[in-house]
Enzyme design. Structure first.
Site, short mmCIF file in Angstrom:
data_model
loop_
_atom_site.label_atom_id
_atom_site.label_comp_id
_atom_site.label_asym_id
_atom_site.label_seq_id
_atom_site.Cartn_x
_atom_site.Cartn_y
_atom_site.Cartn_z
N LYS A 1 46.22 74.44 101.47
CA LYS A 1 47.49 73.70 101.35
C LYS A 1 47.20 72.23 101.01
O LYS A 1 47.78 71.65 100.09
CB LYS A 1 48.28 73.79 102.66
CG LYS A 1 49.50 72.90 102.68
CD LYS A 1 50.16 72.80 104.04
CE LYS A 1 51.20 71.69 104.01
NZ LYS A 1 51.94 71.52 105.26
N LYS B 1 45.90 61.06 103.97
CA LYS B 1 45.62 62.41 104.50
C LYS B 1 45.00 63.31 103.42
O LYS B 1 43.99 63.96 103.64
CB LYS B 1 46.93 63.01 105.01
CG LYS B 1 46.90 64.49 105.32
CD LYS B 1 46.49 64.80 106.71
CE LYS B 1 46.32 66.30 106.91
NZ LYS B 1 45.76 66.65 108.18
N THR C 1 52.44 67.46 107.09
CA THR C 1 51.66 67.17 105.88
C THR C 1 52.49 67.67 104.70
O THR C 1 52.74 68.88 104.59
CB THR C 1 50.30 67.92 105.91
OG1 THR C 1 49.61 67.55 107.10
CG2 THR C 1 49.47 67.54 104.69
P1 NAD Z 1 53.94 75.87 112.33
O1 NAD Z 1 54.32 76.80 111.24
O2 NAD Z 1 53.30 76.41 113.58
O3 NAD Z 1 55.22 75.01 112.79
C1 NAD Z 1 56.26 74.61 111.93
C2 NAD Z 1 57.56 74.87 112.67
O4 NAD Z 1 58.65 74.38 111.88
C3 NAD Z 1 57.83 76.35 112.93
O5 NAD Z 1 58.02 76.58 114.32
C4 NAD Z 1 59.10 76.65 112.13
O6 NAD Z 1 59.95 77.61 112.72
C5 NAD Z 1 59.74 75.28 112.11
N1 NAD Z 1 60.74 75.14 111.05
C6 NAD Z 1 60.71 75.62 109.78
N2 NAD Z 1 61.83 75.29 109.13
C7 NAD Z 1 62.60 74.59 110.00
C8 NAD Z 1 63.88 73.98 109.91
N3 NAD Z 1 64.59 74.02 108.79
N4 NAD Z 1 64.36 73.34 111.01
C9 NAD Z 1 63.64 73.30 112.18
N5 NAD Z 1 62.42 73.87 112.31
C10 NAD Z 1 61.90 74.49 111.24
O7 NAD Z 1 52.97 74.77 111.67
P2 NAD Z 1 52.02 73.73 112.43
O8 NAD Z 1 50.64 74.29 112.48
O9 NAD Z 1 52.69 73.26 113.66
O10 NAD Z 1 51.97 72.57 111.33
C11 NAD Z 1 53.05 71.66 111.16
C12 NAD Z 1 52.64 70.63 110.12
O11 NAD Z 1 51.46 69.95 110.56
C13 NAD Z 1 52.31 71.21 108.75
O12 NAD Z 1 52.82 70.35 107.75
C14 NAD Z 1 50.80 71.26 108.75
O13 NAD Z 1 50.25 71.16 107.45
C15 NAD Z 1 50.46 70.02 109.57
N6 NAD Z 1 49.15 70.07 110.23
C16 NAD Z 1 48.76 71.20 110.90
C17 NAD Z 1 47.52 71.22 111.52
C18 NAD Z 1 47.06 72.44 112.27
O14 NAD Z 1 45.86 72.51 112.62
N7 NAD Z 1 47.92 73.41 112.56
C19 NAD Z 1 46.68 70.10 111.45
C20 NAD Z 1 47.13 68.94 110.80
C21 NAD Z 1 48.37 68.96 110.18
#
Ligand code: NAD
Length: 291
Positions: A237, A162, A87
């Site tokens: 966010k 979204k 997102t």
């Molecule tokens: P998270 O923080 O658990 O995962 C993100 C991952 O990206 C982390 O493991 C981090 O180390 C990695 N990362 C950061 N910089 C990086 C780079 N330069 N190269 C490679 N990896 C890198 O977050 P999440 O909960 O998995 O969410 C991911 C996305 O999905 C976000 O944009 C969030 O808004 C969206 N989202 C999350 C949810 C939820 O319920 N968690 C629901 C819908 C959407």
């Protein structure tokens, strides 16, 4: 298909595992050490992207997406598709898609709804922006990771859908919580309020499917001490992304603006961080009119 999967966090890892289990050849990469998992790991984002037919990114925000995209677009093979499921703000999504297209790649923005449970269970909903050809290429992967994929329009349309959806959700959740807190003060039983509203014109997903009052309506995070679910800081966010989009498109969104301000206070000054976004109800319970 050969798939590069970048960002193996709470959402990315279960999505990547579902693709691998379905028989796709997945190479993952994350900057952090990720827990031991039956998934081939690359040494860099470029390495994960190099031979892939589709590269999926699942990253925290638009700034990180932009820097990762700069690295992987140069490494991807012509004709491959970059599919971002994070997102992020609409402007970053469009910029990354333009860069991918300029390099001879397909590009999709495909944010998801359904949370960690949906990622694990393969029941996410994908809202997708980009060209029809790329959508057709990635559709079999959406089918593995989710239950529904809606092609919303050109690049940026997925992120637009979204944040519009989640702006409605944030606003209706606040309205629902303040109505339940008002009902308490008026001596109206919560169950009776639910019985009326859930079958009346005040009904919404926030009331009917995710009721913030414990013990009322179907099971929800309210019945589990407001453990997320969908954490308040993630709602904040998305509400902030909606406000960025409203700024850049000159849209008047007073309710969305107020919802963003209330969740900002809840997360940053009150006890909202780490609690489900429906924990606005106990917040309102404790407050008085002039607080
Ligand atoms: P998270 O923080 O658990 O995962 C993100 C991952 O990206 C982390 O493991 C981090 O180390 C990695 N990362 C950061 N910089 C990086 C780079 N330069 N190269 C490679 N990896 C890198 O977050 P999440 O909960 O998995 O969410 C991911 C996305 O999905 C976000 O944009 C969030 O808004 C969206 N989202 C999350 C949810 C939820 O319920 N968690 C629901 C819908 C959407």
């Amino acid at each position: 298909m050969k798939i590069g999967f970048i960002g193996l966090g709470n959402m990315g890892m279960p999505m990547a595992l579902n693709l691998a289990r379905a028989g796709h050849e997945v190479r993952g990469f994350d900057v952090l050490a990720v827990p031991e998992a039956p998934l081939a790991q690359a040494n860099s984002a470029a390495d994960a992207a190099r031979d892939a037919d589709v590269v999926i990114t699942m990253l925290p925000n638009g700034e990180i997406l932009t820097s990762v995209a700069a690295e992987i677009i140069a490494a991807m093979q012509p004709g491959a598709v970059l599919c971002d499921c994070s997102t992020v703000d609409v402007d970053s999504a469009r910029k990354v898609a333009d860069q991918a297209r300029d390099a001879g790649l397909g590009a999709l923005d495909a944010p998801v709804s359904g949370g960690i449970a949906g990622a694990g269970g393969g029941t996410l909903t994908f809202m997708v922006g980009g060209d029809a050809e790329s959508f057709a290429t990635v559709s079999p992967l959406f089918d593995v990771m989710g239950q529904k994929a809606v092609h919303c329009g050109p690049s940026g349309a997925g992120q637009a859908a979204k944040i519009c959806n989640n702006m409605i959700l944030g606003v209706t959740m606040i309205a629902t919580c303040e109505a339940f807190a008002l009902a308490d003060k008026l001596g109206l039983d919560r169950q009776k309020l639910f019985d009326v509203v859930s079958t009346s014109s005040g009904s919404s997903w926030s009331v009917n499917a995710y009721c913030p009052a414990p013990g009322v309506g179907p099971q929800s995070p309210a019945d589990n001490g407001y453990k997320p679910g969908f954490a308040s800081e993630l709602m904040l966010k998305d509400l902030r992304l909606a406000q960025m989009a409203a700024e850049s498109s000159d849209a008047d969104t007073p309710m969305g603006e107020l919802a963003a301000a209330l969740y900002a206070r809840f997360v940053e000054e009150e006890d909202g961080r780490g609690r489900d976004f429906s924990a606005m109800l106990p917040r309102f319970e404790q407050r008085h009119r002039k607080d």
